[in-house]
Design a protein around this motif. Sequence first.
Motif, short mmCIF file in Angstrom:
data_model
loop_
_atom_site.label_atom_id
_atom_site.label_comp_id
_atom_site.label_asym_id
_atom_site.label_seq_id
_atom_site.Cartn_x
_atom_site.Cartn_y
_atom_site.Cartn_z
N PRO A 3 0.80 -1.21 0.00
CA PRO A 3 0.00 0.00 0.00
C PRO A 3 0.84 1.27 0.00
CG PRO A 3 0.05 -0.96 2.18
CD PRO A 3 0.70 -1.96 1.27
N THR A 4 0.34 2.29 -0.65
CA THR A 4 1.00 3.59 -0.62
C THR A 4 0.52 4.43 0.55
OG1 THR A 4 -0.69 4.50 -2.11
CG2 THR A 4 1.33 3.62 -3.12
N ALA A 5 -0.58 4.03 1.18
CA ALA A 5 -1.11 4.70 2.37
C ALA A 5 -2.06 3.73 3.06
CB ALA A 5 -1.85 5.98 2.00
N LEU A 103 0.06 7.37 7.03
CA LEU A 103 -1.02 6.74 7.78
C LEU A 103 -2.08 7.77 8.15
CD1 LEU A 103 1.12 4.63 10.29
CD2 LEU A 103 0.25 3.92 8.06
N ALA A 104 -3.32 7.28 8.25
CA ALA A 104 -4.43 8.13 8.70
C ALA A 104 -5.31 7.32 9.64
CB ALA A 104 -5.25 8.62 7.51
N VAL A 105 -5.98 8.01 10.54
CA VAL A 105 -7.05 7.42 11.33
C VAL A 105 -8.37 7.87 10.71
CG1 VAL A 105 -8.25 7.44 13.55
CG2 VAL A 105 -5.77 7.22 13.47
N ALA A 106 -9.27 6.92 10.49
CA ALA A 106 -10.61 7.21 9.97
C ALA A 106 -11.61 6.51 10.88
CB ALA A 106 -10.74 6.72 8.53
N THR A 107 -12.17 7.26 11.82
CA THR A 107 -13.04 6.68 12.84
C THR A 107 -14.38 7.39 12.89
OG1 THR A 107 -13.29 6.29 15.24
CG2 THR A 107 -11.94 8.17 14.58
N SER A 108 -15.44 6.64 13.20
CA SER A 108 -16.76 7.23 13.40
C SER A 108 -16.90 7.86 14.78
CB SER A 108 -17.86 6.19 13.18
OG SER A 108 -17.91 5.81 11.82
N LYS A 109 -15.91 7.64 15.66
CA LYS A 109 -15.87 8.36 16.92
C LYS A 109 -15.66 9.84 16.61
CE LYS A 109 -13.44 6.50 20.22
NZ LYS A 109 -14.54 6.15 21.12
N THR A 110 -16.15 10.72 17.45
CA THR A 110 -15.93 12.13 17.19
C THR A 110 -14.44 12.45 17.22
OG1 THR A 110 -16.15 12.73 19.53
CG2 THR A 110 -18.15 12.83 18.17
N THR A 124 -0.08 9.62 18.19
CA THR A 124 -0.40 10.76 17.32
C THR A 124 0.68 11.02 16.29
OG1 THR A 124 -1.69 11.78 19.09
CG2 THR A 124 -1.00 13.21 17.28
N ARG A 125 1.93 10.94 16.69
CA ARG A 125 3.04 11.30 15.80
C ARG A 125 3.16 10.43 14.57
NH1 ARG A 125 5.08 8.58 20.19
NH2 ARG A 125 6.62 6.91 19.85
N TYR A 126 2.51 9.28 14.57
CA TYR A 126 2.63 8.38 13.43
C TYR A 126 1.62 8.69 12.31
CZ TYR A 126 5.34 5.64 16.77
OH TYR A 126 6.27 5.24 17.70
N PHE A 127 0.62 9.49 12.60
CA PHE A 127 -0.46 9.70 11.65
C PHE A 127 -0.37 11.07 10.98
CE2 PHE A 127 -2.12 6.49 14.56
CZ PHE A 127 -2.52 5.53 13.64
N GLY A 152 -7.18 14.45 3.14
CA GLY A 152 -6.12 14.98 3.99
C GLY A 152 -4.76 14.42 3.65
N LEU A 153 -4.71 13.12 3.37
CA LEU A 153 -3.44 12.50 2.97
C LEU A 153 -2.93 13.10 1.67
CD1 LEU A 153 -4.21 8.76 3.81
CD2 LEU A 153 -2.42 10.14 4.87
N ALA A 154 -3.83 13.22 0.70
CA ALA A 154 -3.43 13.77 -0.60
C ALA A 154 -2.93 15.21 -0.45
CB ALA A 154 -4.58 13.70 -1.58
N ALA A 155 -3.61 15.99 0.39
CA ALA A 155 -3.20 17.38 0.60
C ALA A 155 -1.82 17.47 1.24
CB ALA A 155 -4.23 18.10 1.47
N ALA A 156 -1.46 16.45 2.00
CA ALA A 156 -0.14 16.42 2.63
C ALA A 156 0.93 15.85 1.70
CB ALA A 156 -0.20 15.59 3.92
N GLY A 157 0.55 15.51 0.47
CA GLY A 157 1.50 15.02 -0.51
C GLY A 157 1.63 13.51 -0.57
#
Length: 221
Positions: A3-5, A103-110, A124-127, A152-157
């Motif tokens: 995976p690339t992300a 890496l990203a977190v994608a959660t239905s939690k607020t 936190t530092r890993y995402f 968000g990932l794409a915007a960060a390059g």
Amino acid sequence: MRPTAVLFDLDGTITHSGPAITRSIADALAAFGYAAQTPEQLLRFVGPPIRVGLQRFAGVSDADLEPVVAHYRAAYTERMLDVDLYPGVPELIAQLHGAGVPLAVATSKTQVMAEPILAHAGLTRYFTVICGATTDETRSAKADIVIDALTGLAAAGADISRAVMVGDRHHDVEGATEHGIPAILVRWGYGQPGEEDGAHAVVADAAELAALLGQPVPASR
């Protein structure tokens, strides 16, 4: 897979949050006179947006919904940092980050709850991005959160051409599929039989997940 992300769900994927969530749900339902639920029934609330779960699984009325949500969140806030991390998962997250995989977190939690939980866990530092539901849950469907994370990932390059989603519930599979990315369902969370339908793969532990993502078995802390 190379995976690339990678997008990670939070509850049931990184954190063993079920006990804190279910105790808080039980407190809120009891406070408003709703019928008690069994431990197995309470697990249904782990994963979907809280308003959806309260109405679908407990029959909370429209009139009671916001007060019950407020009671739940007050109770959960007192417990949400007291959760375990699943074996090998934080190590794999650190390993992927070290290998240069965004890496990203994608959660239905607020999001306002997800951020302190990840900070307390030292993750936190890993995402690159942490995406969650809005407080009013006007944006809480998993497909919405997945596209927020990808954007968000794409915007960060980051290269999202071969992004994958890792989660434990059918919501994760469906949200990823809606945006054309494969989902990996983990068996250590709160999913029930059949929730793997549509998943690219199913894994039983962090070692299997690492192998699928092209990583060596993560060393335990």
